[in-house]
Write an enzyme that holds these catalytic residues in place. Structure first.
Site, PDB file in Angstrom:
ATOM      1  N   THR A 142      -6.241   0.015   8.415  1.00 39.90           N
ATOM      2  CA  THR A 142      -7.504   0.200   9.147  1.00 39.90           C
ATOM      3  C   THR A 142      -8.472  -0.926   8.820  1.00 39.90           C
ATOM      4  OG1 THR A 142      -8.366   1.678   7.417  1.00 39.90           O
ATOM      5  CG2 THR A 142      -7.282   2.708   9.321  1.00 39.90           C
ATOM      6  N   GLY A 143      -8.421  -1.459   7.581  1.00 43.71           N
ATOM      7  CA  GLY A 143      -9.265  -2.594   7.232  1.00 43.71           C
ATOM      8  C   GLY A 143      -8.925  -3.819   8.062  1.00 43.71           C
ATOM      9  N   HIS A 164     -15.832   1.264   8.091  1.00 43.68           N
ATOM     10  CA  HIS A 164     -15.643  -0.028   7.443  1.00 43.68           C
ATOM     11  C   HIS A 164     -16.886  -0.899   7.593  1.00 43.68           C
ATOM     12  CE1 HIS A 164     -11.243   0.000   6.593  1.00 43.68           C
ATOM     13  NE2 HIS A 164     -11.264   0.932   7.524  1.00 43.68           N
ATOM     14  N   CYS A 215      -5.355   6.225   8.123  1.00 44.33           N
ATOM     15  CA  CYS A 215      -4.751   5.181   7.295  1.00 44.33           C
ATOM     16  C   CYS A 215      -3.685   4.491   8.129  1.00 44.33           C
ATOM     17  CB  CYS A 215      -4.153   5.772   6.021  1.00 44.33           C
ATOM     18  SG  CYS A 215      -3.340   4.532   4.965  1.00 44.33           S
ATOM     19  N   GLY A 216      -3.936   3.242   8.481  1.00 40.71           N
ATOM     20  CA  GLY A 216      -3.012   2.526   9.348  1.00 40.71           C
ATOM     21  C   GLY A 216      -1.660   2.277   8.704  1.00 40.71           C
ATOM     22  N   ASN A 217      -1.649   1.865   7.428  1.00 40.29           N
ATOM     23  CA  ASN A 217      -0.371   1.623   6.752  1.00 40.29           C
ATOM     24  C   ASN A 217       0.435   2.907   6.640  1.00 40.29           C
ATOM     25  OD1 ASN A 217      -0.618  -1.170   6.312  1.00 40.29           O
ATOM     26  ND2 ASN A 217      -1.882  -0.834   4.510  1.00 40.29           N
ATOM     27  N   GLU A 231     -10.837  -0.319  -0.943  1.00 44.49           N
ATOM     28  CA  GLU A 231     -10.629   0.870  -0.132  1.00 44.49           C
ATOM     29  C   GLU A 231     -11.370   2.064  -0.723  1.00 44.49           C
ATOM     30  OE1 GLU A 231      -6.917   3.112   2.134  1.00 44.49           O
ATOM     31  OE2 GLU A 231      -6.549   1.396   0.831  1.00 44.49           O
ATOM     32  N   CYS A 280      -4.478  -2.850   3.728  1.00 42.23           N
ATOM     33  CA  CYS A 280      -5.209  -1.745   4.341  1.00 42.23           C
ATOM     34  C   CYS A 280      -5.133  -1.932   5.847  1.00 42.23           C
ATOM     35  CB  CYS A 280      -6.665  -1.726   3.869  1.00 42.23           C
ATOM     36  SG  CYS A 280      -7.664  -0.412   4.624  1.00 42.23           S
ATOM     37  N   ASN A 324       0.889  -1.171   0.000  1.00 41.28           N
ATOM     38  CA  ASN A 324       0.000   0.000   0.000  1.00 41.28           C
ATOM     39  C   ASN A 324       0.924   1.217   0.000  1.00 41.28           C
ATOM     40  OD1 ASN A 324      -2.431   1.290   2.433  1.00 41.28           O
ATOM     41  ND2 ASN A 324      -2.115   1.837   0.307  1.00 41.28           N
TER      42      ASN A 324
END
Length: 277
Positions: A211-212, A151, A74-76, A200, A209, A13
């Site tokens: 957060t996913g 989500h 965005c976690g990544n 996303e 992802c 990502n």
């Protein structure tokens, strides 16, 4: 004016990072963000990340999807910025303040506490977010959660059998989700493992992802399908997700710097200076 950038990724990502914490850059808007993110005529990325000074945390992180829309979290990207910063940091985002801590296992991110209220997702009208009475073809009985961004998660026998490229945009833009939605399809493989694919919001199919992964793990935990520490396996690689007893979500995984460069600001319609720095 030439603007320096850093290209980074978390499990594939990928991000273009502009650092305006000490040196001001022109104001980024949806059009310029989309132009930079374009993989044919721009630098190319899933998200454009802009770092700015913050009065609430160590610095502020703004996140623009490839379509130019600005998103909350965005976690990544947070892991990538934690790596770039090089030490523990509290980071202001539209979704709240998160914390990043580089470690031998990658970067651990404290993502905050999940929210489950229908109006916190948000949904267009009240319903039980633990089991939404809606469906799109074979995708039925989803669970919804907000982990800084919204989500919806579908648990299926085989994630690879779902035509997510077709169903993802249909669900993302459904009127049930007034701020659109990230779409996750997940298969439980054991009490400690989940396989996941993500459509996303604003970016499309993605290799990873963060957060996913968090939202899916929390959804599976709420339904009693997995333990409170799991490995979420995405096409780009695995992430470790823990839901602590205090309610905080901890995501741990790798990030990497790809290369650095610079570009002419006027090439992407950037003329007026912003206020950062």
């Amino acid at each position: 004016m030439r603007i320096e950038f850093t290209k980074m990724h978390g499990l594939g990502n990928d991000f273009v990072v502009l650092d305006a914490r000490e040196r001001a850059i022109p104001e980024i808007d949806a059009e310029s963000a989309a132009a930079i993110a374009d993989r044919h005529t721009g630098i190319g990325c899933d998200q454009l990340v802009v770092l700015e000074p913050s009065s609430q945390a160590d610095f502020r992180m703004r996140i623009f999807n490839a379509d130019g829309s600005e998103v909350e979290a965005c976690g990544n990207a947070t892991r990538a910025i934690g790596l770039l910063h090089g030490e523990a940091a509290r980071i202001e985002t539209l979704g709240g303040i998160v914390s990043a801590q580089p470690s031998k296992d990658g970067v651990a991110v404290e993502m905050g506490k999940p929210r489950f209220g229908w109006n916190e997702i948000p949904l267009a009208y009240a319903m039980d977010t633990h089991s939404l009475p809606v469906g799109w073809e074979e995708l039925t009985d989803p669970i919804a959660v907000n982990v800084g961004n919204p989500h919806v998660i579908f648990f299926v026998p085989d994630t690879g059998a779902v035509d997510l490229a077709r169903l993802g945009p249909e669900i993302e833009h459904d009127q049930l989700f007034p701020e659109r939605i990230n779409v996750n399809v997940a298969t439980i493989t054991s009490r400690g493992s989940i396989r996941l694919r993500v459509w996303e919001r604003g970016a499309g199919l993605t290799r990873a992802c963060g957060t996913g992964a968090c939202a899916t793990a929390i959804g599976a935990m709420r339904r009693g399908l997995v333990d409170r520490k799991v490995i979420v396996k995405l096409p780009g690689g695995p992430l470790a997700i823990e839901w602590r007893e205090d309610g905080e979500i901890i995501m741990t995984g790798p990030a990497a710097e790809s290369f650095r460069g610079e570009f002419d600001a006027t090439a992407y319609g950037l003329f007026a200076f912003g206020t950062a720095g």
